[in-house]
Write a protein that holds these residues in place. Structure first.
Motif, PDB file in Angstrom:
ATOM      1  N   ARG A  17       0.836  -1.201   0.000  1.00  0.00           N
ATOM      2  CA  ARG A  17       0.000   0.000   0.000  1.00  0.00           C
ATOM      3  C   ARG A  17       0.876   1.258   0.000  1.00  0.00           C
ATOM      4  NH1 ARG A  17      -5.385  -0.142   2.812  1.00  0.00           N
ATOM      5  NH2 ARG A  17      -6.159  -2.264   2.618  1.00  0.00           N
ATOM      6  N   LEU A  18       1.933   1.250   0.810  1.00  0.00           N
ATOM      7  CA  LEU A  18       2.838   2.400   0.860  1.00  0.00           C
ATOM      8  C   LEU A  18       3.533   2.586  -0.484  1.00  0.00           C
ATOM      9  CD1 LEU A  18       4.292   4.695   2.342  1.00  0.00           C
ATOM     10  CD2 LEU A  18       5.925   2.982   3.196  1.00  0.00           C
ATOM     11  N   ALA A  92      16.829   7.885  14.563  1.00  0.00           N
ATOM     12  CA  ALA A  92      17.474   6.583  14.337  1.00  0.00           C
ATOM     13  C   ALA A  92      16.516   5.424  14.565  1.00  0.00           C
ATOM     14  CB  ALA A  92      18.692   6.436  15.246  1.00  0.00           C
ATOM     15  N   LEU A  93      15.412   5.656  15.276  1.00  0.00           N
ATOM     16  CA  LEU A  93      14.431   4.599  15.556  1.00  0.00           C
ATOM     17  C   LEU A  93      13.342   4.510  14.492  1.00  0.00           C
ATOM     18  CD1 LEU A  93      14.017   5.114  19.402  1.00  0.00           C
ATOM     19  CD2 LEU A  93      15.460   3.448  18.189  1.00  0.00           C
ATOM     20  N   ALA A  94      13.347   5.425  13.525  1.00  0.00           N
ATOM     21  CA  ALA A  94      12.330   5.423  12.477  1.00  0.00           C
ATOM     22  C   ALA A  94      12.573   4.293  11.496  1.00  0.00           C
ATOM     23  CB  ALA A  94      12.326   6.753  11.738  1.00  0.00           C
ATOM     24  N   GLY A  95      11.494   3.650  11.100  1.00  0.00           N
ATOM     25  CA  GLY A  95      11.554   2.579  10.117  1.00  0.00           C
ATOM     26  C   GLY A  95      10.605   2.871   8.969  1.00  0.00           C
ATOM     27  N   ARG A  96      10.585   1.971   8.037  1.00  0.00           N
ATOM     28  CA  ARG A  96       9.738   2.119   6.857  1.00  0.00           C
ATOM     29  C   ARG A  96       8.287   2.347   7.279  1.00  0.00           C
ATOM     30  NH1 ARG A  96       8.710  -2.384   2.255  1.00  0.00           N
ATOM     31  NH2 ARG A  96       7.735  -1.019   0.738  1.00  0.00           N
ATOM     32  N   GLY A  97       7.668   3.353   6.686  1.00  0.00           N
ATOM     33  CA  GLY A  97       6.280   3.682   6.985  1.00  0.00           C
ATOM     34  C   GLY A  97       6.113   4.679   8.117  1.00  0.00           C
ATOM     35  N   ASP A  98       7.184   5.017   8.820  1.00  0.00           N
ATOM     36  CA  ASP A  98       7.109   6.003   9.895  1.00  0.00           C
ATOM     37  C   ASP A  98       7.216   7.408   9.317  1.00  0.00           C
ATOM     38  OD1 ASP A  98       6.745   4.120  11.908  1.00  0.00           O
ATOM     39  OD2 ASP A  98       8.882   3.961  12.355  1.00  0.00           O
ATOM     40  N   LEU A 112       7.635  10.810   4.817  1.00  0.00           N
ATOM     41  CA  LEU A 112       7.426   9.393   5.107  1.00  0.00           C
ATOM     42  C   LEU A 112       8.728   8.626   4.902  1.00  0.00           C
ATOM     43  CD1 LEU A 112       4.050   8.803   3.234  1.00  0.00           C
ATOM     44  CD2 LEU A 112       4.415   8.648   5.709  1.00  0.00           C
ATOM     45  N   CYS A 113       9.025   7.731   5.815  1.00  0.00           N
ATOM     46  CA  CYS A 113      10.193   6.859   5.655  1.00  0.00           C
ATOM     47  C   CYS A 113       9.842   5.767   4.653  1.00  0.00           C
ATOM     48  CB  CYS A 113      10.581   6.227   6.985  1.00  0.00           C
ATOM     49  SG  CYS A 113      11.030   7.428   8.251  1.00  0.00           S
ATOM     50  N   VAL A 114      10.640   5.659   3.619  1.00  0.00           N
ATOM     51  CA  VAL A 114      10.420   4.641   2.584  1.00  0.00           C
ATOM     52  C   VAL A 114      11.736   3.909   2.373  1.00  0.00           C
ATOM     53  CG1 VAL A 114       8.458   5.733   1.436  1.00  0.00           C
ATOM     54  CG2 VAL A 114      10.738   6.407   0.771  1.00  0.00           C
ATOM     55  N   LYS A 135      15.039  15.231  11.725  1.00  0.00           N
ATOM     56  CA  LYS A 135      15.316  15.902  13.005  1.00  0.00           C
ATOM     57  C   LYS A 135      14.534  15.249  14.140  1.00  0.00           C
ATOM     58  CE  LYS A 135      14.104  20.115  12.491  1.00  0.00           C
ATOM     59  NZ  LYS A 135      13.943  21.572  12.435  1.00  0.00           N
ATOM     60  N   ALA A 136      13.425  14.623  13.810  1.00  0.00           N
ATOM     61  CA  ALA A 136      12.570  13.925  14.781  1.00  0.00           C
ATOM     62  C   ALA A 136      11.788  12.892  13.982  1.00  0.00           C
ATOM     63  CB  ALA A 136      11.619  14.893  15.484  1.00  0.00           C
ATOM     64  N   ALA A 137      11.174  11.949  14.665  1.00  0.00           N
ATOM     65  CA  ALA A 137      10.413  10.914  13.984  1.00  0.00           C
ATOM     66  C   ALA A 137       9.248  10.464  14.852  1.00  0.00           C
ATOM     67  CB  ALA A 137      11.312   9.730  13.624  1.00  0.00           C
ATOM     68  N   TRP A 138       8.270   9.871  14.214  1.00  0.00           N
ATOM     69  CA  TRP A 138       7.099   9.321  14.897  1.00  0.00           C
ATOM     70  C   TRP A 138       6.808   7.966  14.295  1.00  0.00           C
ATOM     71  CZ3 TRP A 138       7.874  14.287  13.569  1.00  0.00           C
ATOM     72  CH2 TRP A 138       7.686  15.262  14.548  1.00  0.00           C
ATOM     73  N   HIS A 139       6.462   7.004  15.146  1.00  0.00           N
ATOM     74  CA  HIS A 139       6.060   5.679  14.662  1.00  0.00           C
ATOM     75  C   HIS A 139       4.608   5.719  14.212  1.00  0.00           C
ATOM     76  CE1 HIS A 139       9.715   3.761  15.884  1.00  0.00           C
ATOM     77  NE2 HIS A 139       9.525   4.037  17.169  1.00  0.00           N
ATOM     78  N   VAL A 140       4.332   4.989  13.134  1.00  0.00           N
ATOM     79  CA  VAL A 140       2.956   4.823  12.655  1.00  0.00           C
ATOM     80  C   VAL A 140       2.517   3.432  13.055  1.00  0.00           C
ATOM     81  CG1 VAL A 140       1.467   4.673  10.621  1.00  0.00           C
ATOM     82  CG2 VAL A 140       3.251   6.405  10.725  1.00  0.00           C
TER      83      VAL A 140
END
Length: 140
Positions: A17-18, A92-98, A112-114, A135-140
């Motif tokens: 989907r992403l 550094a903790l962001a992954g694909r889709g975050d 979006l992290c891809v 600079k910052a990240a959020w988990h989805v």
């Protein structure tokens, strides 16, 4: 700031989907209130989860002036991301889709992290940035 939205659950097939979302939006031009950085990310989250976290902002603004008002009233792009996704995490903790916060020549933006890159709404379509730009990240 508004209340935190419930955490979105990714669909089982969220990676495809992403990928389909990114491909479909690759050449879509920037437009305040339709295809700006915040709604681009909300659209990507909706593609992965089936639920639109940007529904409350759709139709509230159509130009830059209105967008700046919404941003000001909601703590900027980082404030909107926090309302939708909760407290930020280290990039550094962001992954694909975050989701990630980046600087652009126009100011802060959400992306979006891809995989190993960040996809953000640019003037003429998606612009890809290095993960180092976060600079910052959020988990989805």
């Amino acid at each position: 700031m508004g209340t935190l939205m419930p955490r979105q659950q990714r669909q089982q097939d969220w990676p495809s989907r992403l990928a389909a979302f990114i491909e479909a939006r690759r050449a879509r031009a920037f437009s305040w209130g339709e295809s700006d950085c915040c709604l681009f990310v909300c659209d990507g989250i909706a593609a992965m989860t089936g639920s639109d976290p940007g529904a409350r902002w759709r139709g509230l603004y159509q130009g830059e002036r209105g967008a700046r008002r919404v941003l000001r009233d909601n703590g900027g792009v980082a404030g909107i991301a926090t309302q939708v996704l909760g407290e930020p995490v280290a990039p550094a903790l962001a992954g694909r889709g975050d989701v990630a916060l980046i600087d652009t020549p126009e100011g802060e933006a959400l992306a979006l992290c891809v995989g190993g890159m960040l996809a953000a709404q640019g003037r003429e379509g998606i612009v890809f940035h290095s993960m180092d730009a976060a600079k910052a990240a959020w988990h989805v």
